[in-house]
Design a protein around this motif. Structure first.
Motif, PDB file in Angstrom:
ATOM      1  N   ARG A  31       0.827  -1.042   0.025  1.00 33.25           N
ATOM      2  CA  ARG A  31      -0.061   0.331   0.077  1.00 33.25           C
ATOM      3  C   ARG A  31       0.705   1.208   0.089  1.00 33.25           C
ATOM      4  O   ARG A  31       0.582   2.309  -0.553  1.00 33.25           O
ATOM      5  CB  ARG A  31      -1.001  -0.183   1.213  1.00 33.25           C
ATOM      6  N   LEU A  32       1.887   1.261   0.818  1.00 37.33           N
ATOM      7  CA  LEU A  32       2.918   2.276   0.748  1.00 37.33           C
ATOM      8  C   LEU A  32       3.354   2.627  -0.654  1.00 37.33           C
ATOM      9  O   LEU A  32       3.474   3.724  -1.123  1.00 37.33           O
ATOM     10  CB  LEU A  32       4.085   1.930   1.802  1.00 37.33           C
ATOM     11  N   TRP A  33       3.937   1.581  -1.315  1.00 36.57           N
ATOM     12  CA  TRP A  33       4.355   1.615  -2.744  1.00 36.57           C
ATOM     13  C   TRP A  33       3.094   2.232  -3.607  1.00 36.57           C
ATOM     14  O   TRP A  33       3.521   3.246  -4.638  1.00 36.57           O
ATOM     15  CB  TRP A  33       4.576   0.301  -3.349  1.00 36.57           C
ATOM     16  N   GLY A  34       1.960   1.717  -3.434  1.00 36.77           N
ATOM     17  CA  GLY A  34       0.751   2.394  -4.105  1.00 36.77           C
ATOM     18  C   GLY A  34       0.491   3.865  -4.006  1.00 36.77           C
ATOM     19  O   GLY A  34       0.453   4.742  -4.990  1.00 36.77           O
ATOM     20  N   ARG A  35       0.802   4.406  -2.781  1.00 35.74           N
ATOM     21  CA  ARG A  35       0.681   5.715  -2.572  1.00 35.74           C
ATOM     22  C   ARG A  35       1.751   6.675  -3.049  1.00 35.74           C
ATOM     23  O   ARG A  35       1.512   7.765  -3.458  1.00 35.74           O
ATOM     24  CB  ARG A  35       0.465   5.854  -0.922  1.00 35.74           C
ATOM     25  N   MET A  36       3.065   6.183  -2.936  1.00 35.79           N
ATOM     26  CA  MET A  36       4.158   6.604  -3.520  1.00 35.79           C
ATOM     27  C   MET A  36       4.125   6.816  -5.224  1.00 35.79           C
ATOM     28  O   MET A  36       4.216   7.899  -5.927  1.00 35.79           O
ATOM     29  CB  MET A  36       5.413   5.862  -3.270  1.00 35.79           C
ATOM     30  N   HIS A  37       3.698   5.695  -5.823  1.00 35.49           N
ATOM     31  CA  HIS A  37       3.736   5.515  -7.182  1.00 35.49           C
ATOM     32  C   HIS A  37       2.668   6.062  -7.977  1.00 35.49           C
ATOM     33  O   HIS A  37       2.738   6.752  -8.944  1.00 35.49           O
ATOM     34  CB  HIS A  37       3.663   3.785  -7.502  1.00 35.49           C
ATOM     35  N   GLY A  38       1.504   6.148  -7.518  1.00 34.84           N
ATOM     36  CA  GLY A  38       0.172   6.711  -8.007  1.00 34.84           C
ATOM     37  C   GLY A  38       0.402   8.204  -8.490  1.00 34.84           C
ATOM     38  O   GLY A  38       0.104   8.372  -9.716  1.00 34.84           O
ATOM     39  N   PRO A  39       0.700   8.964  -7.695  1.00 35.71           N
ATOM     40  CA  PRO A  39       0.900  10.329  -8.149  1.00 35.71           C
ATOM     41  C   PRO A  39       1.857  10.716  -9.102  1.00 35.71           C
ATOM     42  O   PRO A  39       1.792  11.274  -9.995  1.00 35.71           O
ATOM     43  CB  PRO A  39       1.148  11.092  -6.694  1.00 35.71           C
TER      44      PRO A  39
END
Length: 239
Positions: free
Chosen positions: A195-203
């Motif tokens: 989930r951490l990766w998703g929040r970094m990667h998404g933007p």
């Protein structure tokens, strides 16, 4: 004193390395101009004034070239985020998370074609190796993110632990490596790392694909706010 004959293999190796680097550079240029599907060994050979057969002595197939490019790009990205993380003291887990995220964005903006090769649409017809095109770099990235969560887990556990998480939720290889490196870490922490990766990667993906530009004049500020909010959600002080 070395003879000329003794020095020949070294010279041949240097020439081969230079030619290999040029092949990869041109492949990325073709990708930037026409998309990843445009990568073609024969087209690269024509640009380099090489015969079609000669270029195949460097890469057996287009898939081999693409796998090599992905491996190079992924390794460069991992080295960038690891260096940024390691520049922050270990007793500042929140700061290390922010450093990792900001390095991800900075590298991606500086290497947009590399980012698209890693995270864009699959290359048409490309068949990666069974173990993946860049297993070492992928493993370092995954375990690096888990390491960030492991350091934050004492604070994050209260708000982030999911009792329904199971080791079977993840690949056997990832689960085994995490349990070996962090034997006290529960599977919920691995879910948090993803989930951490998703929040970094998404933007970053939104910005690289041009979806933030019309609405946001300062995506750098938005991204840092997202990282700080992420850190606070883990019960850590902001940086």
């Amino acid at each position: 004193m070395s003879s000329v004959e003794d020095r020949k293999p070294g010279r041949r190796a240097r020439l081969r390395a230079q030619t290999t680097a040029e092949i990869k550079r041109i492949a990325l240029e073709h990708m930037a101009e026409q998309g990843a599907d445009a990568i073609s060994l024969r087209a690269i050979a024509r640009e380099m004034d090489m015969s079609g057969s000669a270029i195949y002595s460097y890469f057996d197939t287009r898939d081999d070239l693409i796998s090599t490019l992905i491996g190079d790009v992924y390794t460069a990205l991992v080295e960038a985020v690891e260096a940024a993380r390691d520049a922050v003291p270990e007793d500042d887990p929140g700061g290390r998370i922010v450093a990792w995220g900001e390095a991800l964005r900075a590298w991606s903006l500086a290497n947009p074609q590399g980012f698209r090769l890693l995270y864009g649409d699959p290359v048409a017809g490309y068949r990666p190796p069974v173990e993946g095109p860049a297993p070492e770099a992928a493993g370092r990235a995954c375990l690096g993110l888990v390491g960030l969560v492991a350091a934050a887990w004492p604070s994050a556990r209260t708000s982030q632990e999911d009792p329904s998480a199971r080791w079977s939720d993840f690949s056997e290889d990832l689960a085994a490596k995490v349990r070996e490196r962090h034997p006290d870490l529960p599977p919920a922490a691995v879910a948090l790392a993803l989930r951490l990766w998703g929040r970094m990667h998404g933007p970053v993906a939104l910005e690289l694909h041009g979806h933030l530009g019309p609405q946001a004049h300062h995506p750098d500020r938005l991204y840092r706010l997202e990282l700080l909010d992420l850190v606070r959600s883990l019960g850590l002080p902001g940086s």
